[in-house]
Scaffold this motif. Structure first.
Motif, mmCIF file in Angstrom:
data_model
loop_
_atom_site.group_PDB
_atom_site.id
_atom_site.type_symbol
_atom_site.label_atom_id
_atom_site.label_comp_id
_atom_site.label_asym_id
_atom_site.label_seq_id
_atom_site.Cartn_x
_atom_site.Cartn_y
_atom_site.Cartn_z
ATOM 1 N N GLU A 49 2.635 -7.341 -17.816
ATOM 2 C CA GLU A 49 4.064 -7.056 -17.696
ATOM 3 C C GLU A 49 4.865 -7.497 -18.910
ATOM 4 O O GLU A 49 6.035 -7.136 -19.043
ATOM 5 C CB GLU A 49 4.620 -7.716 -16.422
ATOM 6 C CG GLU A 49 5.888 -7.070 -15.920
ATOM 7 C CD GLU A 49 6.227 -7.476 -14.501
ATOM 8 O OE1 GLU A 49 7.172 -6.904 -13.936
ATOM 9 O OE2 GLU A 49 5.533 -8.354 -13.951
ATOM 10 N N THR A 50 4.249 -8.257 -19.808
ATOM 11 C CA THR A 50 4.968 -8.680 -21.023
ATOM 12 C C THR A 50 5.310 -7.496 -21.927
ATOM 13 O O THR A 50 6.177 -7.629 -22.801
ATOM 14 C CB THR A 50 4.140 -9.701 -21.822
ATOM 15 O OG1 THR A 50 2.866 -9.127 -22.157
ATOM 16 C CG2 THR A 50 3.923 -10.965 -21.003
ATOM 17 N N VAL A 51 4.650 -6.356 -21.723
ATOM 18 C CA VAL A 51 4.972 -5.192 -22.559
ATOM 19 C C VAL A 51 6.374 -4.683 -22.271
ATOM 20 O O VAL A 51 6.948 -3.943 -23.078
ATOM 21 C CB VAL A 51 3.947 -4.060 -22.349
ATOM 22 C CG1 VAL A 51 2.552 -4.512 -22.716
ATOM 23 C CG2 VAL A 51 3.984 -3.526 -20.918
ATOM 24 N N THR A 52 6.964 -5.085 -21.118
ATOM 25 C CA THR A 52 8.325 -4.671 -20.779
ATOM 26 C C THR A 52 9.349 -5.745 -21.120
ATOM 27 O O THR A 52 10.537 -5.535 -20.898
ATOM 28 C CB THR A 52 8.417 -4.349 -19.282
ATOM 29 O OG1 THR A 52 8.205 -5.552 -18.517
ATOM 30 C CG2 THR A 52 7.376 -3.322 -18.872
ATOM 31 N N SER A 53 8.904 -6.881 -21.645
ATOM 32 C CA SER A 53 9.812 -7.984 -21.947
ATOM 33 C C SER A 53 10.600 -7.691 -23.226
ATOM 34 O O SER A 53 10.037 -7.249 -24.230
ATOM 35 C CB SER A 53 9.025 -9.286 -22.109
ATOM 36 O OG SER A 53 9.863 -10.327 -22.554
ATOM 37 N N VAL A 54 11.897 -7.974 -23.184
ATOM 38 C CA VAL A 54 12.739 -7.782 -24.375
ATOM 39 C C VAL A 54 12.668 -8.996 -25.295
ATOM 40 O O VAL A 54 13.192 -8.954 -26.419
ATOM 41 C CB VAL A 54 14.204 -7.528 -23.966
ATOM 42 C CG1 VAL A 54 14.317 -6.244 -23.158
ATOM 43 C CG2 VAL A 54 14.764 -8.707 -23.168
ATOM 44 N N ILE A 55 12.042 -10.067 -24.815
ATOM 45 C CA ILE A 55 11.960 -11.294 -25.617
ATOM 46 C C ILE A 55 10.656 -11.348 -26.392
ATOM 47 O O ILE A 55 10.632 -11.702 -27.574
ATOM 48 C CB ILE A 55 12.093 -12.535 -24.704
ATOM 49 C CG1 ILE A 55 13.438 -12.522 -23.983
ATOM 50 C CG2 ILE A 55 11.930 -13.820 -25.521
ATOM 51 C CD1 ILE A 55 13.591 -13.629 -22.973
ATOM 52 N N GLN A 56 9.558 -10.987 -25.739
ATOM 53 C CA GLN A 56 8.245 -11.143 -26.355
ATOM 54 C C GLN A 56 7.844 -9.967 -27.230
ATOM 55 O O GLN A 56 6.797 -9.997 -27.871
ATOM 56 C CB GLN A 56 7.197 -11.345 -25.257
ATOM 57 C CG GLN A 56 7.454 -12.573 -24.404
ATOM 58 C CD GLN A 56 6.325 -12.832 -23.435
ATOM 59 O OE1 GLN A 56 5.161 -12.584 -23.729
ATOM 60 N NE2 GLN A 56 6.673 -13.344 -22.248
ATOM 61 N N ASN A 57 8.652 -8.915 -27.264
ATOM 62 C CA ASN A 57 8.357 -7.779 -28.123
ATOM 63 C C ASN A 57 9.318 -7.771 -29.306
ATOM 64 O O ASN A 57 10.539 -7.747 -29.126
ATOM 65 C CB ASN A 57 8.488 -6.463 -27.340
ATOM 66 C CG ASN A 57 7.388 -6.293 -26.316
ATOM 67 O OD1 ASN A 57 6.319 -5.823 -26.626
ATOM 68 N ND2 ASN A 57 7.650 -6.731 -25.075
ATOM 69 N N THR A 58 8.790 -7.811 -30.475
ATOM 70 C CA THR A 58 9.615 -7.938 -31.694
ATOM 71 C C THR A 58 9.370 -6.768 -32.657
ATOM 72 O O THR A 58 9.450 -6.927 -33.871
ATOM 73 C CB THR A 58 9.300 -9.257 -32.414
ATOM 74 O OG1 THR A 58 7.899 -9.305 -32.727
ATOM 75 C CG2 THR A 58 9.689 -10.445 -31.563
ATOM 76 N N GLY A 59 9.052 -5.614 -32.130
ATOM 77 C CA GLY A 59 8.818 -4.451 -32.978
ATOM 78 C C GLY A 59 10.122 -3.890 -33.513
ATOM 79 O O GLY A 59 11.225 -4.331 -33.164
ATOM 80 N N GLN A 60 10.006 -2.893 -34.340
ATOM 81 C CA GLN A 60 11.185 -2.261 -34.923
ATOM 82 C C GLN A 60 11.941 -1.467 -33.867
ATOM 83 O O GLN A 60 11.351 -0.737 -33.084
ATOM 84 C CB GLN A 60 10.757 -1.338 -36.061
ATOM 85 C CG GLN A 60 11.928 -0.632 -36.744
ATOM 86 C CD GLN A 60 11.453 0.352 -37.789
ATOM 87 O OE1 GLN A 60 10.260 0.412 -38.091
ATOM 88 N NE2 GLN A 60 12.382 1.126 -38.335
ATOM 89 N N ARG A 61 13.259 -1.613 -33.869
ATOM 90 C CA ARG A 61 14.092 -0.909 -32.904
ATOM 91 C C ARG A 61 14.167 0.573 -33.261
ATOM 92 O O ARG A 61 14.273 0.947 -34.417
ATOM 93 C CB ARG A 61 15.498 -1.500 -32.858
ATOM 94 C CG ARG A 61 15.543 -2.946 -32.438
ATOM 95 C CD ARG A 61 16.952 -3.526 -32.535
ATOM 96 N NE ARG A 61 17.859 -2.912 -31.568
ATOM 97 C CZ ARG A 61 18.876 -2.134 -31.906
ATOM 98 N NH1 ARG A 61 19.098 -1.836 -33.179
ATOM 99 N NH2 ARG A 61 19.670 -1.617 -30.983
ATOM 100 N N TRP A 62 14.105 1.416 -32.230
ATOM 101 C CA TRP A 62 14.231 2.859 -32.365
ATOM 102 C C TRP A 62 13.250 3.439 -33.387
ATOM 103 O O TRP A 62 13.578 4.360 -34.127
ATOM 104 C CB TRP A 62 15.650 3.263 -32.763
ATOM 105 C CG TRP A 62 16.728 2.786 -31.848
ATOM 106 C CD1 TRP A 62 17.754 1.959 -32.170
ATOM 107 C CD2 TRP A 62 16.913 3.117 -30.462
ATOM 108 N NE1 TRP A 62 18.572 1.745 -31.089
ATOM 109 C CE2 TRP A 62 18.086 2.448 -30.028
ATOM 110 C CE3 TRP A 62 16.216 3.911 -29.553
ATOM 111 C CZ2 TRP A 62 18.548 2.549 -28.727
ATOM 112 C CZ3 TRP A 62 16.691 4.007 -28.257
ATOM 113 C CH2 TRP A 62 17.836 3.340 -27.849
ATOM 114 N N ALA A 63 12.059 2.900 -33.445
ATOM 115 C CA ALA A 63 11.046 3.428 -34.365
ATOM 116 C C ALA A 63 10.539 4.771 -33.848
ATOM 117 O O ALA A 63 10.186 4.907 -32.684
ATOM 118 C CB ALA A 63 9.890 2.446 -34.514
ATOM 119 N N ALA A 64 10.504 5.762 -34.726
ATOM 120 C CA ALA A 64 10.031 7.088 -34.345
ATOM 121 C C ALA A 64 8.515 7.077 -34.130
ATOM 122 O O ALA A 64 7.827 6.166 -34.616
ATOM 123 C CB ALA A 64 10.395 8.099 -35.427
#
Length: 293
Positions: A49-64
């Motif tokens: 369920e961490t894949v839905t966390s807004v804290i533990q995911n630090t990827g680029q926002r709105w990446a195509a």
């Protein structure tokens, strides 16, 4: 006797499969459903369920969409691919259980209304008609708001508001079955209500019920997605909550078409698969449609 019964069941299954596989759409839908269910069940083995966390995911926002992120990312840098995969568990779980609840209520009411004539059957059909004229989506939305946001309240809201069509279908089939001569012979020999409904009525309505169930699951998935988009969610990531989030965070204005397209395609693909399987089952199990074909 057991060996004979087993041989007959095998023959019936082989005839059913021989008829079902002639419907290419139904076979294609079945393949899609098997893949979707297997992926949903296998999701906890590969992700959590961490894949839905807004804290533990630090990827680029709105990446195509790219090789690194095949389905792109959302406003928090979360992978759309992983969220769709994880959200399939909630969407399919709610779809299956809501359809099961709807089918159970519709089966009980439909068989009872068809078997018990007079005031009892009439009263059950008046209740069914009352539920039938209610706008099911609005009623489900109100029930979900009253009961609170959770997975099981959404299931209850969908199941309670979608059973009337199944009840009318089962009642019509029950009336047709009980008009046959062997039912009169059973009554003359002293068969009671339980014997007639369980030994004669249920086996005859089961094929129709199986085809109806697949269509009910498709309807339940669409209803859950609609409720989630309107704000009555189960507080768990699903395809419907992803569409709601894409609206809330302005995916359209950001040009993030993938945030809207991917969950929508997932809903469309699974619902279409259930519909194709349901139509194929109906064509195989309904004698009238078999004769017409």
């Amino acid at each position: 006797m057991t060996a004979v019964a087993t041989a007959r069941r095998k023959q019936a299954l082989s005839r059913f499969w021989a008829g079902f596989r002639t419907h290419r759409g139904g076979v294609a839908g079945l393949v899609v459903l098997v893949v979707a269910v297997v992926l949903a069940l296998a999701a906890p083995l590969f992700i959590d369920e961490t894949v839905t966390s807004v804290i533990q995911n630090t990827g680029q926002r709105w990446a195509a969409p790219s090789l690194a992120e095949p389905f792109g990312t959302d406003e928090s840098g979360r992978s759309i691919l992983l969220m769709v995969w994880w959200g399939s568990r909630t969407s399919l779980f709610i779809g299956f259980l809501a359809a099961l609840l709807s089918i159970v209520i519709g089966l009980i009411v439909g068989v009872a209304a068809g078997h018990f004539r007079g005031w009892a059957g009439g009263a059950l059909m008046r209740v069914t008609d009352w539920f039938l004229v209610l706008p099911s989506l609005v009623t489900a939305l109100v029930l979900a708001a009253i009961l609170g946001g959770s997975t099981f309240t959404i299931i209850a809201a969908i199941g309670i508001t979608t059973w009337p069509s199944t009840a009318r279908l089962i009642r019509a089939q029950t009336l047709a079955v009980e008009a046959r001569p062997y039912i009169e012979r059973s009554k003359a020999l002293g068969a009671g209500h339980w014997h007639i409904t369980t030994r004669h009525v249920l086996p005859n309505v089961a094929p129709l019920l199986l085809a109806s169930t697949t269509l009910e699951v498709a309807s339940a998935i669409v209803t859950e997605s609609t409720l989630a988009f309107l704000g009555a969610s189960s507080n768990r990531t699903s395809w419907g909550t992803m569409l709601r989030a894409s609206y809330d965070f302005g995916a359209t204005t950001q040009g993030a078409w993938w945030y809207i397209l991917i969950p929508g395609l997932a809903i469309l693909l699974v619902v279409m698969a259930f519909t194709l399987v349901g139509r194929a089952l109906e064509a195989v199990l309904n004698p009238r449609l078999r004769r017409a074909a």
